[in-house]
Every structure is written in structure tokens, then in C-alpha cells.
Design a protein around this motif. Structure first.
Motif, mmCIF file in Angstrom:
data_model
loop_
_atom_site.group_PDB
_atom_site.id
_atom_site.type_symbol
_atom_site.label_atom_id
_atom_site.label_comp_id
_atom_site.label_asym_id
_atom_site.label_seq_id
_atom_site.Cartn_x
_atom_site.Cartn_y
_atom_site.Cartn_z
ATOM 1 N N ILE A 194 0.938 -1.009 -0.024
ATOM 2 C CA ILE A 194 0.010 -0.109 0.070
ATOM 3 C C ILE A 194 0.824 1.121 -0.120
ATOM 4 N N ALA A 195 0.714 2.262 -0.971
ATOM 5 C CA ALA A 195 1.256 3.520 -1.040
ATOM 6 C C ALA A 195 0.449 4.204 -0.319
ATOM 7 N N THR A 196 1.170 5.004 0.786
ATOM 8 C CA THR A 196 0.219 6.021 1.558
ATOM 9 C C THR A 196 0.721 7.468 1.256
ATOM 10 N N ILE A 197 0.078 8.192 0.838
ATOM 11 C CA ILE A 197 -0.009 9.657 0.441
ATOM 12 C C ILE A 197 -0.568 10.449 1.537
ATOM 13 N N THR A 198 0.209 11.296 2.146
ATOM 14 C CA THR A 198 -0.232 11.983 3.374
ATOM 15 C C THR A 198 -0.352 13.581 2.801
ATOM 16 N N LEU A 199 -1.325 14.231 2.941
ATOM 17 C CA LEU A 199 -1.179 15.847 2.707
ATOM 18 C C LEU A 199 -0.687 16.389 4.048
ATOM 19 N N ASN A 200 0.150 17.136 3.813
ATOM 20 C CA ASN A 200 1.315 17.189 5.143
ATOM 21 C C ASN A 200 1.612 18.797 5.345
ATOM 22 N N ARG A 201 0.334 19.739 5.394
ATOM 23 C CA ARG A 201 0.633 21.152 5.727
ATOM 24 C C ARG A 201 -0.420 21.336 7.066
ATOM 25 N N PRO A 202 -0.205 20.585 8.162
ATOM 26 C CA PRO A 202 -1.152 20.646 9.214
ATOM 27 C C PRO A 202 -1.480 21.905 10.034
ATOM 28 N N HIS A 203 -0.452 22.790 9.730
ATOM 29 C CA HIS A 203 -0.586 23.962 10.544
ATOM 30 C C HIS A 203 -1.426 24.891 9.615
ATOM 31 N N ARG A 204 -1.622 24.623 8.162
ATOM 32 C CA ARG A 204 -2.691 25.409 7.541
ATOM 33 C C ARG A 204 -3.754 24.456 7.201
ATOM 34 N N GLY A 205 -4.177 23.401 8.126
ATOM 35 C CA GLY A 205 -5.189 22.626 7.833
ATOM 36 C C GLY A 205 -5.063 21.737 6.569
ATOM 37 N N ASN A 206 -3.818 21.624 6.121
ATOM 38 C CA ASN A 206 -3.624 20.773 4.819
ATOM 39 C C ASN A 206 -4.235 21.646 3.569
ATOM 40 N N GLY A 207 -4.201 23.064 3.873
ATOM 41 C CA GLY A 207 -4.635 23.531 2.477
ATOM 42 C C GLY A 207 -4.036 23.619 1.323
ATOM 43 N N TRP A 208 -4.738 23.619 0.332
ATOM 44 C CA TRP A 208 -4.334 23.031 -1.126
ATOM 45 C C TRP A 208 -3.430 24.179 -1.819
ATOM 46 N N THR A 209 -2.469 23.773 -2.257
ATOM 47 C CA THR A 209 -1.468 24.812 -3.096
ATOM 48 C C THR A 209 -1.023 24.311 -4.296
ATOM 49 N N GLY A 210 -0.457 25.093 -5.257
ATOM 50 C CA GLY A 210 0.009 24.408 -6.528
ATOM 51 C C GLY A 210 1.100 23.256 -6.268
ATOM 52 N N ARG A 211 1.886 23.767 -5.166
ATOM 53 C CA ARG A 211 2.896 22.953 -4.982
ATOM 54 C C ARG A 211 2.383 21.555 -4.339
ATOM 55 N N MET A 212 1.542 21.664 -3.708
ATOM 56 C CA MET A 212 0.867 20.356 -2.928
ATOM 57 C C MET A 212 0.178 19.503 -4.247
ATOM 58 N N HIS A 213 -0.550 20.143 -5.196
ATOM 59 C CA HIS A 213 -1.092 19.427 -6.396
ATOM 60 C C HIS A 213 0.033 18.903 -7.027
ATOM 61 N N SER A 214 1.255 19.603 -7.501
ATOM 62 C CA SER A 214 2.221 18.826 -8.094
ATOM 63 C C SER A 214 2.865 17.627 -7.488
ATOM 64 N N GLU A 215 3.059 17.944 -6.069
ATOM 65 C CA GLU A 215 3.554 16.710 -5.511
ATOM 66 C C GLU A 215 2.661 15.310 -5.324
ATOM 67 N N TYR A 216 1.469 16.011 -5.133
ATOM 68 C CA TYR A 216 0.435 14.798 -5.205
ATOM 69 C C TYR A 216 0.288 13.841 -6.534
ATOM 70 N N ARG A 217 0.402 14.681 -7.503
ATOM 71 C CA ARG A 217 0.395 14.057 -9.179
ATOM 72 C C ARG A 217 1.668 13.180 -9.054
ATOM 73 N N TYR A 218 2.718 13.631 -8.639
ATOM 74 C CA TYR A 218 3.966 13.082 -8.726
ATOM 75 C C TYR A 218 3.878 11.803 -8.070
#
Length: 295
Positions: A33-57
């Protein structure tokens, strides 16, 4: 080690060497199982272009890893994803238009068989492996979109969900107006899209949007247990084709679906995993997927 390389580990998880430096996400592979964790807890894991790029990668990494049978997505901290990061939203207002903020080398994961699945978030449908979301807290806007594009949804009870777009003078985002009616029916979907109201994961479970409610401290392990059972009992090719058929069939007529199923039936009965499945069934034991290729 160069700045562009970063190594992550989690307990007994094997080390993952990522070509992209991960600033907004975490990635680990364990038990298939590959686990992807959104990791900006200080911002409620708010979505950014950087997060989107990493997520797709990372989806691309999991898709290409033969040791991975399923993908699990969750959030760090107490929230899953509160939607677009507030600072990013303010930036859109100042610019007078939408800037995705993604990197030039943006990965489009999955098959290129169906052109529509190349679009943002629709790329989930092109993946050959099931995506399971563990909603550990609130999901709003793009956070809810991401959850809806997953194949299976686990959630903690009492977490707040919302499409969020209405009060921000925005349209329904990323094809949610197409997807949500197919998940929960037109009446429920239209009301949620029109009102952008907050609703709890408990109501989402009643609607069928959330498949299973869990206690917070058991959420990820229950989702992992489901994923392990899935990839143990069901052959990789059956998982791949079942997902492919489901999403493609939302775009074609029943005749095409029947014909495609007939072709697949003939092809898959000639595969090694079919022979192993029948042998395991007769011997009353679990199948060993890929057994012939490992021999």
C-alpha cells in the motif's frame, strides 16, 4: 545529498527515494500500500499548487511501482484538507484570475486510453490501482473534490464537509457537478452544489458518499486493512479492469460495455492469474497472484 533528493521512512516502511523534494506531502510504501499524506497541518492541509504537483507526482510513483497494489490518501493533523489555501485564494483575487501555481513538469499519472481522464483530478480514473481516502477531518472545496475522485472513502464521524464554492463566488470545481450526481444521485448532489452548506461525514455516510465511518484512532488502520484484503483476495488485473470498466462505462453505452466485457473475459481467462485462481479455489486456499511470473 542534493537538495532535489529527499528520503522518507515510516516505522517499518521501506525507504522511499523521491526525485521530487516533498514539501507538502509524505509518501511511504508498506504491505503493498502506498500512503500519500497531505502534510501542511499548520494550514489545515490547505491546497496549493505545490501540493497538487507533489500529489500528482506521488500518484505517478505509486502507479509505476510493481510492489504497490493500492493507494491510500489521508491528511496530517486534525483535518484532511480545508480547500484552497487562504493565501493562495487571496492571490487569485489580487491577480483577477486563477493561477494553479503548479510546476512546469506536472505529472499526468495513469493510462492515456481515454482523453477525458487526463484532466485535473479525472486522472484518478486512469490509474490502474484503487485509491482509498481516509478522511481524518474536515474536507472543503478541492479537499472534498479529491475525496470524491477516490474509489473508496473511509471517514471519522462528525467531520465537516462542504463544496465551499458558492459563498466564494466560484463555480462547482473540477467536474464535481458531473461526479457528485453519479456518487449520491441528482437530488442530493444538486442541493449540496446549490447550497454549499456544511454537512457531516455521518450524513455523507447516509447518502452513500462515505463507505465506512471509523473511530479517529482506528481510521487509517481500518482503511489499510481494507486495502490489504482487497489486494490479497482480488487479482491485480481484475482490480485494474473493474476500475477501468466502471469509469469508462460512465461515458459509453451499454452495448459498448457488454462488448468490452466479452473481450476482457476471453483475454483474462487465458492469463496465468486465472489458472492460479481456479487452482486456489479448488484447493481451498488463498491465491498467489503473479505466481507463474515469480517462478
Amino acid at each position: 545529498m542534493p537538495d532535489a533528493m529527499c528520503t522518507f521512512a515510516a516505522r517499518a516502511d521501506r525507504l522511499i527515494l523521491a526525485a521530487m523534494e516533498l514539501k507538502s506531502t509524505l509518501y511511504a510504501v508498506r504491505d503493498g500500500i502506498a500512503t500519500i499524506t497531505l502534510n501542511r497541518p499548520h494550514r489545515g492541509n490547505g491546497w496549493t499548487g505545490r501540493m497538487h504537483s507533489e500529489y500528482r507526482y506521488l500518484l505517478g510513483e505509486a502507479e509505476g511501482d510493481t510492489d504497490v497494489g493500492a493507494i491510500l490518501v489521508t491528511g496530517a493533523g486534525r483535518m484532511f484538507c480545508v480547500g484552497g489555501d487562504a493565501q493562495a485564494l487571496e492571490g487569485h483575487s489580487e491577480r483577477g484570475g486563477y493561477d494553479p501555481g503548479t510546476t512546469p513538469d506536472l505529472v499526468t499519472p495513469g493510462s492515456r486510453e481515454f482523453e477525458a481522464f487526463i484532466e485535473d483530478f479525472a486522472y484518478h480514473f486512469a490509474l490502474s490501482k484503487p485509491v482509498i481516502v481516509a478522511l481524518n477531518g474536515a474536507a472543503a472545496g478541492v479537499g472534498l473534490v479529491l475525496a470524491c475522485y477516490a474509489d473508496v472513502r473511509f471517514a471519522v464521524s462528525g467531520a465537516k464537509l462542504t463544496t465551499a464554492h458558492g459563498p466564494l463566488n466560484l463555480p462547482a470545481e473540477y467536474g464535481l457537478s458531473w461526479l457528485l450526481p453519479r456518487l449520491i444521485g441528482g437530488a442530493h448532489a444538486l442541493e449540496l452544489l446549490l447550497s454549499s452548506r456544511k454537512f457531516l461525514t455521518d450524513e455523507a455516510h447516509q447518502m452513500g458518499l462515505v463507505h465506512r465511518l471509523c473511530e479517529a484512532d482506528a481510521l487509517v488502520e481500518e482503511a489499510r486493512a481494507y486495502a490489504i484484503d482487497l489486494i490479497t483476495r482480488v487479482s491485480p488485473e481484475s482490480l485494474r479492469q473493474s476500475k477501468r470498466q466502471f469509469w469508462l462505462d460512465q461515458h459509453r453505452d451499454v452495448g459498448a460495455a457488454v462488448r468490452d466485457a466479452g473481450v476482457l473475459l476471453n483475454e483474462m481467462m487465458g492469463q496465468a492469474d486465472y489458472r492460479e485462481a481456479i487452482k486456489a479455489f479448488l484447493e481451498k486456499r488463498p491465491a498467489e497472484w503473479g505466481k507463474e511470473s515469480k517462478a
